[in-house]
Design an enzyme around this catalytic site. Structure first.
Site, PDB file in Angstrom:
ATOM      1  N   ASP A 159      -3.853 -14.279   2.468  1.00 30.03           N
ATOM      2  CA  ASP A 159      -3.868 -13.012   1.727  1.00 30.03           C
ATOM      3  C   ASP A 159      -3.000 -11.977   2.419  1.00 30.03           C
ATOM      4  O   ASP A 159      -2.295 -11.207   1.770  1.00 30.03           O
ATOM      5  CB  ASP A 159      -5.290 -12.467   1.572  1.00 30.03           C
ATOM      6  CG  ASP A 159      -5.281 -11.176   0.765  1.00 30.03           C
ATOM      7  OD1 ASP A 159      -4.866 -11.229  -0.408  1.00 30.03           O
ATOM      8  OD2 ASP A 159      -5.631 -10.119   1.305  1.00 30.03           O
ATOM      9  N   ARG A 166       3.414  -9.324  -2.504  1.00 33.62           N
ATOM     10  CA  ARG A 166       3.138  -8.775  -3.849  1.00 33.62           C
ATOM     11  C   ARG A 166       3.491  -7.295  -3.900  1.00 33.62           C
ATOM     12  O   ARG A 166       4.011  -6.797  -4.894  1.00 33.62           O
ATOM     13  CB  ARG A 166       1.653  -8.962  -4.175  1.00 33.62           C
ATOM     14  CG  ARG A 166       1.295 -10.389  -4.524  1.00 33.62           C
ATOM     15  CD  ARG A 166      -0.211 -10.575  -4.555  1.00 33.62           C
ATOM     16  NE  ARG A 166      -0.860  -9.702  -5.491  1.00 33.62           N
ATOM     17  CZ  ARG A 166      -2.111  -9.248  -5.346  1.00 33.62           C
ATOM     18  NH1 ARG A 166      -2.836  -9.588  -4.293  1.00 33.62           N
ATOM     19  NH2 ARG A 166      -2.652  -8.459  -6.243  1.00 33.62           N
TER      20      ARG A 166
HETATM   21  N1  URA Z   1      -7.300  -5.084  -3.304  1.00 39.25           N
HETATM   22  C1  URA Z   1      -7.154  -6.280  -2.707  1.00 39.25           C
HETATM   23  O1  URA Z   1      -7.786  -6.589  -1.703  1.00 39.25           O
HETATM   24  N2  URA Z   1      -6.294  -7.144  -3.251  1.00 39.25           N
HETATM   25  C2  URA Z   1      -5.585  -6.870  -4.347  1.00 39.25           C
HETATM   26  O2  URA Z   1      -4.857  -7.712  -4.787  1.00 39.25           O
HETATM   27  C3  URA Z   1      -5.729  -5.610  -4.955  1.00 39.25           C
HETATM   28  C4  URA Z   1      -6.601  -4.729  -4.413  1.00 39.25           C
END
Ligand code: URA
Length: 432
Positions: A159, A166
């Site tokens: 992530d 992203r």
């Molecule tokens: N918060 C997150 O942790 N991830 C996202 O993709 C959007 C908001």
């Protein structure tokens, strides 16, 4: 990878193996950013079904270590916001709920797009450390009932890398990508119960209640599969939350709120989310009981003391919290004046967020450095009546050039009307 990009580009469903291949290859550095960017854009346009979203969440969650909090007595609660402008609720809620004796184990993120991030805000307090080992995190929650950590390279590295990519490739606002990003972190972090503040509106990644409900359902079903409890509160993000936007400015507003004189909308939202956290933990049995307990912890100073304790145990300078005027302060300020007379009928959280990024408060590229002192203090909000030339906001920056850049967005942010507008609700609904 080229085949997997084309498969998604052409609207086909990816298998669990496909998704694992992408995530593992990306985390190991075997698949370059440009290919993952292309894949993200394909996902953005083609979407993912529930099975693909579940597989992506699982692959991301397993991309690093997972924290086991079972050693800590009690029901451990976590809270997450899907991101907004001026959203400093974690800075208030985490100490507030911990002051009630409920263990708060919180993993937070950095600013993304036009939205701010809790870690950047906390790091505006000199010395505040957000990186820690899993054992340090567990020890702090055990001893102090509170810890806020970042995803380091060991915790959900997928992530961490995807989020940064992203942010700079226009692929943030997709339901599956948001669900997998949020849930992989929440699940890996080990809390038993999670409250999601699901933001909807102009300044949020999710624009409609229908999408918010869908996202809430995906999150609840993922949490249930993993034996966790999850409540999603759908809240409005049309205008910024509170008056402060920007890291140190938001810390100051959070401190004021913990001391009992915060803005009405921010205080109300914290009491709402906090009461759900208390109910999930078993500490209270209904909403009103939770709100009363939280209010008493603000008024008797225990919530603020917990924040000072949090700053202390994470290496931050507590005198900056006790005397917020010591927090980073911009060299320059500039009053942004109204170009019209009338009621403010709309105040675009998105444009205000973008203006604050131009002032230096957010990241324009994933390598950008943040200016902790930069940001905006709104002096008027939706429903206020103003005269042409009145000050609507005060901009803070360290270079006057940034004021010109920010003003382009400030000019777009305000809409005026002759009659008093109806205010959007702050809290839409709770999904359990
Ligand atoms: N918060 C997150 O942790 N991830 C996202 O993709 C959007 C908001």
């Amino acid at each position: 990878m080229i085949e997997l990009i084309k498969k998604k580009r052409d609207g086909h469903v990816l298998s669990d193996i496909d998704i694992n291949t992408i995530i593992n290859g990306f985390v190991k550095g075997e698949i370059p950013d440009y290919q993952v960017s292309a894949w993200l854009m394909a996902v953005f346009f083609q979407g993912m079904n529930d099975d693909e979203t579940a597989a992506l969440t699982d692959a991301m969650m397993r991309s690093g270590d997972m924290i086991d909090l079972s050693d800590i007595p009690g029901i451990k609660v976590d809270k997450h916001s899907t991101g907004g402008v001026g959203d400093k609720t974690t800075l208030i809620l985490a100490p507030l709920v911990a002051a009630a004796g409920v263990p708060v184990a919180k993993m937070s993120g950095r600013g993304l797009g036009h939205t701010g991030g809790t870690l950047d805000k906390l790091e505006s307090i000199a010395g505040f450390k957000v990186e820690m080992t899993a054992q340090e995190f567990i020890d702090k929650v055990k001893k102090h009932h509170i810890a806020i950590c970042s995803q380091n390279n060991k915790l959900v590295p997928a992530d961490k890398k995807l989020y940064a990519l992203r942010d700079v490739t226009g692929t943030v606002d997709n339901i599956s990508l948001i669900a997998s990003s949020v849930m992989s972190k929440k699940l890996a972090c080990g809390a038993d119960a999670i409250v999601i503040d699901l933001k909807v509106g102009d300044g949020a990644f999710i624009k409609t209640i229908a999408d918010a409900e869908k996202l809430a359902e995906i999150m609840i079903s993922t949490a249930t599969k993993m034996n966790r409890k999850l409540v999603a509160v759908i809240t409005g993000m049309e205008e910024p939350l509170g008056f402060a936007i920007g890291n140190a400015l938001e810390v100051k507003e959070a401190i004021a709120t913990l001391r009992g004189h915060g803005p009405e909308d921010l205080t109300k939202l914290c009491l709402e989310l906090g009461s759900h956290m208390l109910m999930l933990s078993g500490k209270t049995h209904n909403h009103d009981e939770g709100v009363a307990l939280l209010k008493s912890l603000i008024h008797n100073g225990k919530a603020f003391d917990k924040f000072v304790e949090l700053v202390d145990i994470q290496g931050g300078q507590t005198d900056m919290v006790i005397h917020p005027e010591l927090l980073p302060q911009a060299k320059l300020t500039h009053e942004y004046k109204s170009k019209a007379t009338g009621y403010i009928s709309h105040l675009s959280a998105m444009d205000i967020g973008l203006a604050s990024v131009r002032l230096g408060a957010g990241r324009e590229t994933k390598e950008s450095l943040i200016d902790y002192s930069a940001g905006i203090i709104l002096t008027k909000k939706v429903g206020d009546h103003v005269q042409m030339g009145d000050t609507l906001a005060v901009l803070h920056a360290n270079d006057a050039v940034f004021f010109t850049k920010a003003e382009e967005y400030m000019n777009l942010a305000y809409t005026f009307s002759e009659t008093k507008p109806d205010k959007q609700p702050l809290i839409f609904k709770t999904v359990k």
